[in-house]
Design an enzyme around this catalytic site. Structure first.
Site, short mmCIF file in Angstrom:
data_model
loop_
_atom_site.label_atom_id
_atom_site.label_comp_id
_atom_site.label_asym_id
_atom_site.label_seq_id
_atom_site.Cartn_x
_atom_site.Cartn_y
_atom_site.Cartn_z
N SER A 79 0.83 -1.20 0.00
CA SER A 79 0.00 0.00 0.00
C SER A 79 0.86 1.25 0.00
O SER A 79 1.63 1.50 0.94
CB SER A 79 -0.91 0.01 1.23
OG SER A 79 -1.40 1.31 1.45
N ASP A 102 -6.26 0.26 -9.19
CA ASP A 102 -7.43 1.12 -9.38
C ASP A 102 -8.08 0.91 -10.75
O ASP A 102 -9.20 1.38 -10.99
CB ASP A 102 -7.04 2.59 -9.23
CG ASP A 102 -6.65 2.94 -7.80
OD1 ASP A 102 -7.06 2.22 -6.87
OD2 ASP A 102 -5.92 3.94 -7.61
N ARG A 162 -15.05 4.77 -9.55
CA ARG A 162 -14.46 3.93 -10.60
C ARG A 162 -15.45 2.89 -11.13
O ARG A 162 -15.37 2.47 -12.28
CB ARG A 162 -13.17 3.28 -10.11
CG ARG A 162 -12.12 4.32 -9.74
CD ARG A 162 -10.71 3.80 -9.76
NE ARG A 162 -9.83 4.70 -9.01
CZ ARG A 162 -9.29 5.81 -9.51
NH1 ARG A 162 -9.54 6.18 -10.76
NH2 ARG A 162 -8.51 6.57 -8.75
C1 S3P Z 1 -3.10 5.67 -3.57
C2 S3P Z 1 -2.72 4.40 -3.31
C3 S3P Z 1 -3.58 3.23 -3.58
C4 S3P Z 1 -4.68 3.57 -4.57
C5 S3P Z 1 -5.37 4.85 -4.22
C6 S3P Z 1 -4.37 6.00 -4.23
C7 S3P Z 1 -2.16 6.77 -3.24
O1 S3P Z 1 -4.18 2.80 -2.38
O2 S3P Z 1 -5.61 2.52 -4.65
O3 S3P Z 1 -6.39 5.14 -5.16
O4 S3P Z 1 -2.36 7.91 -3.70
O5 S3P Z 1 -1.21 6.50 -2.50
P1 S3P Z 1 -3.42 1.80 -1.36
O6 S3P Z 1 -2.21 2.48 -0.86
O7 S3P Z 1 -4.41 1.54 -0.26
O8 S3P Z 1 -3.11 0.57 -2.17
#
Ligand code: S3P
Length: 429
Positions: A168, A316, A389
């Site tokens: 993440s 995403d 989305r």
């Molecule tokens: C993001 C990280 C992702 C992504 C989100 C935006 C970011 O989430 O799905 O739309 O800007 O760091 P996760 O870190 O929970 O995977």
């Protein structure tokens, strides 16, 4: 097989999708924390980015009204110790990035704050940031279910070496930002590489951030310089229009100034693998982020297997890719994507239920889904659960499959892509 039988439109022209959401959030936060004033060009003016702007304003940062349509937004930084306690709770709206990255900043800010959000965000997991930030010395109190509201008592923090269970970028960034504000060393080990915008943007502002494989460390001691950001077009938003062009009945769609950071481009690789033609031209650098013009034309689409190791680079984009799979010959299978269950909606259930609802053969897996494509006309009502989305993915599927799909809440697209529906109408006219 293409969607020719179901009256897919032709596409033509050149468009520019709005600015990158991840970079826009970070540009505001880093501008706020820097010494001096930072110019942000091409910021995304979406609901999520407005949430970050509103939270920073509540903490004493002056940020211009994002409704005023000027190209450059200038933010006067207050410095790393310059945020001030807010009398009100900090409303993150629908935005997980606002909540989790701000949690890192607030854990190192010497006052108490409470993060709140809408019903969807309130359900999303916050322990993944609360636990490492507690290990650094802050007190974080998520709700009993582990979500929002979350109260944060900021403190003087100590450094940490954190082995994250989840791939993440939000968790990684929360720890890096806590290390930045506290000026202590932090090291994050990720199970798989995730988007690296925080690292790139910190380096561009003078901070020593080192990456070795899936380990990222921040070395304290450097000043956070103010810097200009040129926000590239969001590759996640570009995926909707690339998918549209891939499934169209002919023509070519050019997408200008799209971010092509390799941690974000998995969906483009998958579209190529499925048979679409994607060309990258006019390569440039936008403040440490690679950008290009993306030129997409349709092809005979076939199914694919999306492997767990690819998932972070297209997490995403999976709702859109599932809808492309619905128009591709054969069975597409995605695994290793259990994180989809804790996004703005449970995107595994939402994607599969809605595909089935409009006439597509699809099934859930615990950590992914299977979609069997066809070119029959599709019709039915899509329940978005307020998830931007889901709305946009099915909007594109509707445009290429006879127009019989109705999205229950099209307006939720403003979370990441204001103007989406107008642009969709424009390119398929
Ligand atoms: C993001 C990280 C992702 C992504 C989100 C935006 C970011 O989430 O799905 O739309 O800007 O760091 P996760 O870190 O929970 O995977």
């Amino acid at each position: 097989m293409t969607s020719h039988g179901a009256r897919a439109p032709r596409v033509n022209g050149a468009i520019r999708v709005p600015g990158d959401k991840s970079i826009s959030h970070r540009a505001l936060m880093l501008a706020a924390l820097a010494e001096g004033s930072s110019e942000i060009r091409g910021i995304l003016r979406s609901a999520d980015v407005r949430s970050t702007a509103a939270v920073l304003r509540a903490l004493g940062v002056t940020i211009p009204d994002l409704d005023v349509d000027v190209d450059v937004v200038t933010v006067a930084g207050v410095g790393r110790g310059g945020l001030r306690a807010s009398a009100e709770s900090l409303d993150c709206g629908n935005s997980g990035t606002t909540a989790r990255l701000m949690a890192g900043i607030l854990a190192a800010s010497h006052f108490t704050s409470t993060l709140i959000g809408d019903a969807s965000l309130s359900r999303r997991p916050m322990r993944r940031v609360a636990t490492p930030l507690r290990a650094m010395g802050a007190t974080l109190e998520p709700s009993a279910e582990g979500g929002l509201p979350m109260t944060i008592h900021g403190r003087t923090l100590q450094g940490t070496t954190w082995h994250s269970e989840t791939a993440s970028a939000q968790v990684k960034s929360a720890i890096l930002l806590a290390g930045l504000v506290a000026d202590v060393p932090v090291e994050v080990h990720e199970p798989a590489a995730t988007r690296d915008h925080t690292e790139r943007m910190l380096r561009a502002r003078g901070i020593d951030v080192r990456t070795e494989g899936n380990s990222i460390s921040l070395v304290p001691g450097a000043a956070l310089r103010a810097a200009a950001t040129d926000v590239p077009g969001d590759p996640s938003s570009a995926t909707f229009f690339s998918a549209l062009a891939a499934m169209s009945d002919g023509g070519t769609l050019a997408l200008e100034h799209v971010g092509i950071n390799p941690t974000r481009t998995g969906a483009f690789d998958v579209l190529v693998r499925m048979g679409a033609t994607l060309k990258f031209e006019a390569f440039a650098d936008a403040g440490g982020e690679p950008v290009a013009r993306l030129v997409v034309s349709p092809g005979l689409l076939g199914a694919t297997i999306i492997e767990p190791h690819e998932v972070p680079s297209l997490i995403d984009e999976l709702p859109m890719l599932a809808c492309v799979a619905a128009r591709a010959q054969g069975e597409t299978r995605v695994t290793g994507a259990a994180e989809l269950r804790v996004k703005e909606s449970d995107r595994i259930t939402a994607v599969v239920q809605n595909l089935r609802g409009v006439g597509v053969d699809a099934e859930e897996l615990p950590d992914g889904f299977v979609v069997r494509g066809s070119d029959r006309p599709l019709a039915g009502r899509v329940v978005t659960h307020g998830d931007h989305r889901i709305a946009m993915a099915f909007g594109v599927l509707s445009a290429v499959s006879g127009g019989g799909i109705v999205v229950d809440d099209p307006d939720c697209a403003i979370v990441s892509f204001p103007g989406f529906w107008e642009l969709l109408t424009h390119v398929t006219r």
